[in-house]
Design an enzyme around this catalytic site. Structure first.
Site, mmCIF file in Angstrom:
data_model
loop_
_atom_site.group_PDB
_atom_site.id
_atom_site.type_symbol
_atom_site.label_atom_id
_atom_site.label_comp_id
_atom_site.label_asym_id
_atom_site.label_seq_id
_atom_site.Cartn_x
_atom_site.Cartn_y
_atom_site.Cartn_z
ATOM 1 C CG ASP A 124 -1.791 -1.066 1.365
ATOM 2 O OD1 ASP A 124 -2.299 -1.641 0.383
ATOM 3 O OD2 ASP A 124 -2.405 -1.517 2.333
ATOM 4 C CE LYS A 125 0.321 8.618 -1.807
ATOM 5 N NZ LYS A 125 -0.722 9.386 -2.032
#
Ligand code: URA
Length: 238
Positions: A103-104
């Site tokens: 994920d970011k």
């Protein structure tokens, strides 16, 4: 591989521009000037030089990155910086891609390669490659959670996960854990904790199969895999 393709892949310009370089007579294969763009290069045995400098060409590139938060695990994105944007040009010319997604806001181990076969093997759901994460959790992680993860938990979409191995490192209002899972569903770790009513506030991947994050790497830094790491990875049978 054709000499024009090799030079283009190395970033010396388009195939057309590379033709001009060849025409100028500055490229040699084993001490013989080569002007024909179609000339074949044996990547294992030929020595190619440009203006007397030996060109190194590798078919495959294998990089370990300590992914920083705030960048996307993709090759391109219209609005955010990607992990590929963090690479030096000399590495980016090999057109590598991240193996799987973090994920970011997730940090940690990311393998970046242009070896599609290896990526496929590591990501195939049939292979069950273990990945270990370190996480900080809002709330107290308990022995019941360990037990629940051992049997698999039901995610918000009704999916029952495969067993996860949960180790509590620190329990309290902000707990610290290690979790090993063998799947890679979207937001899996966060959703597994959500399933037991808890929230992941920090997530970092530590291992993937035989690969361990090199803690010497600062966030955003990367390096080539060592020969030993590469051998382990290529011979890895989950
Ligand atoms: N699980 C998540 O929730 N996020 C990641 O980035 C990786 C695993």
């Amino acid at each position: 591989m054709r000499i024009d393709k090799m030079l283009a892949n190395l970033g010396y310009g388009s195939r057309k521009e590379v033709k001009q370089i060849l025409k100028a007579g500055t490229v040699k294969i084993n001490d013989n000037v080569v002007k024909d763009a179609k000339q074949h290069v044996n990547l294992d045995s030929d020595v190619v030089t440009l203006n007397g400098e030996v060109l190194e060409y590798r078919q495959f590139i294998y990089l370990m990155m300590n992914k920083p938060p705030g960048v996307i695990s993709a090759t391109e994105d219209t609005k955010d910086e990607t992990v590929i944007d963090l690479l030096d040009m000399a590495d980016a010319v090999y057109e590598p891609f991240p193996v799987g997604r973090l994920d970011k806001d997730t940090e940690g181990l990311l393998l970046i390669t242009n070896d599609g076969q290896l990526a496929h093997r590591l990501l195939s759901p049939k292979k069950h490659v273990p990945k270990m994460y370190f996480a900080q959790i809002d709330g107290e992680v308990t022995a019941e959670d360990v037990e629940a993860f051992k049997h698999g938990v039901t995610l918000d979409d009704g999916y029952l996960t495969k067993p996860g191995e949960l180790t509590i490192l620190k329990s309290g209002i902000r707990s610290e854990i290690e979790l090993t899972i063998t799947e890679g569903k979207f937001h899996q770790v966060k959703r597994m904790f959500q399933a037991v009513g808890k929230k992941v506030v920090y997530l970092k991947r530590m291992t993937m199969g035989p690969l361990q994050l090199d803690e010497e790497l600062e966030l955003g830094e990367y390096r080539d895999l060592t020969e030993e790491e590469l051998e382990q990875l290529l011979n890895y049978q989950p």
